[in-house]
Design a protein around this motif. Sequence first.
Motif, PDB file in Angstrom:
ATOM      1  N   TYR A   1       0.817  -1.214   0.000  1.00 15.72           N
ATOM      2  CA  TYR A   1       0.000   0.000   0.000  1.00 15.72           C
ATOM      3  C   TYR A   1       0.852   1.267   0.000  1.00 15.72           C
ATOM      4  CZ  TYR A   1      -3.969  -2.998   0.973  1.00 15.72           C
ATOM      5  OH  TYR A   1      -4.938  -3.956   0.892  1.00 15.72           O
ATOM      6  N   ASP A   2       2.162   1.140   0.041  1.00 17.57           N
ATOM      7  CA  ASP A   2       3.056   2.296   0.094  1.00 17.57           C
ATOM      8  C   ASP A   2       3.286   2.847  -1.310  1.00 17.57           C
ATOM      9  OD1 ASP A   2       4.780   4.239   0.895  1.00 17.57           O
ATOM     10  OD2 ASP A   2       6.441   2.907   1.391  1.00 17.57           O
ATOM     11  N   THR A   3       2.228   3.403  -1.873  1.00 20.57           N
ATOM     12  CA  THR A   3       2.319   4.090  -3.162  1.00 20.57           C
ATOM     13  C   THR A   3       1.842   5.524  -2.963  1.00 20.57           C
ATOM     14  OG1 THR A   3       0.073   3.500  -3.840  1.00 20.57           O
ATOM     15  CG2 THR A   3       1.840   1.965  -4.449  1.00 20.57           C
ATOM     16  N   ARG A   4       2.397   6.420  -3.749  1.00 24.01           N
ATOM     17  CA  ARG A   4       2.050   7.833  -3.578  1.00 24.01           C
ATOM     18  C   ARG A   4       0.564   8.090  -3.800  1.00 24.01           C
ATOM     19  NH1 ARG A   4       6.625   9.776  -2.349  1.00 24.01           N
ATOM     20  NH2 ARG A   4       8.570   9.272  -3.403  1.00 24.01           N
TER      21      ARG A   4
ATOM     22  N   GLY B   1      11.349   0.425  -3.037  1.00 28.99           N
ATOM     23  CA  GLY B   1      10.510   0.541  -4.226  1.00 28.99           C
ATOM     24  C   GLY B   1      10.926   1.725  -5.079  1.00 28.99           C
ATOM     25  N   TYR B   2      10.336   1.829  -6.245  1.00 23.98           N
ATOM     26  CA  TYR B   2      10.634   2.920  -7.171  1.00 23.98           C
ATOM     27  C   TYR B   2      10.265   4.257  -6.537  1.00 23.98           C
ATOM     28  CZ  TYR B   2      10.454   5.857 -11.304  1.00 23.98           C
ATOM     29  OH  TYR B   2      10.653   6.870 -12.205  1.00 23.98           O
ATOM     30  N   GLY B   3      11.227   5.155  -6.419  1.00 21.50           N
ATOM     31  CA  GLY B   3      10.972   6.483  -5.872  1.00 21.50           C
ATOM     32  C   GLY B   3      10.963   6.546  -4.364  1.00 21.50           C
TER      33      GLY B   3
END
Length: 139
Positions: free
Chosen positions: A41-44, A65-67
């Motif tokens: 769930y750690d997406t912007r 992760g990416y970014g």
Amino acid sequence: MIIDTAVTAASGTAERDAAIAMLGELPLTTRRLTVAADKAYDTRAWVAAVRQMRITPHVAQNEFGYGGSAIDARTTRHAGYRRSHRKRKLVEQAFGWLKTVALLRKLRHRGGRLVDWIFTFGAAAYNLVRWRNLMAHPA
């Protein structure tokens, strides 16, 4: 206790989309709410959507992760963030019970409505067993 359940078709974002839908159904309150979740769930986008609902996301940081992680020191500096990560074990216990006792590890039925009913029924059974155990040991 399991408060809400949802069964969705498998996709890359189905869990996060279902979580946003369930959080959107919560009644309005003056208290600040929190929601805990794992690294998926750690997406912007997900963190921004939850914050827009005035809910604090206590998401496990995915720094590789990416970014990088979408969770910053606004959230991680508080003791409540650390406390919620220690309580995540209770959530995993519920899923373990559903997989073993409620026989949800390998479903023997097909179809969205039937699977949704079986999952909801298993969650209700878990709540009854948990309630019985909590009542047997008063605080």
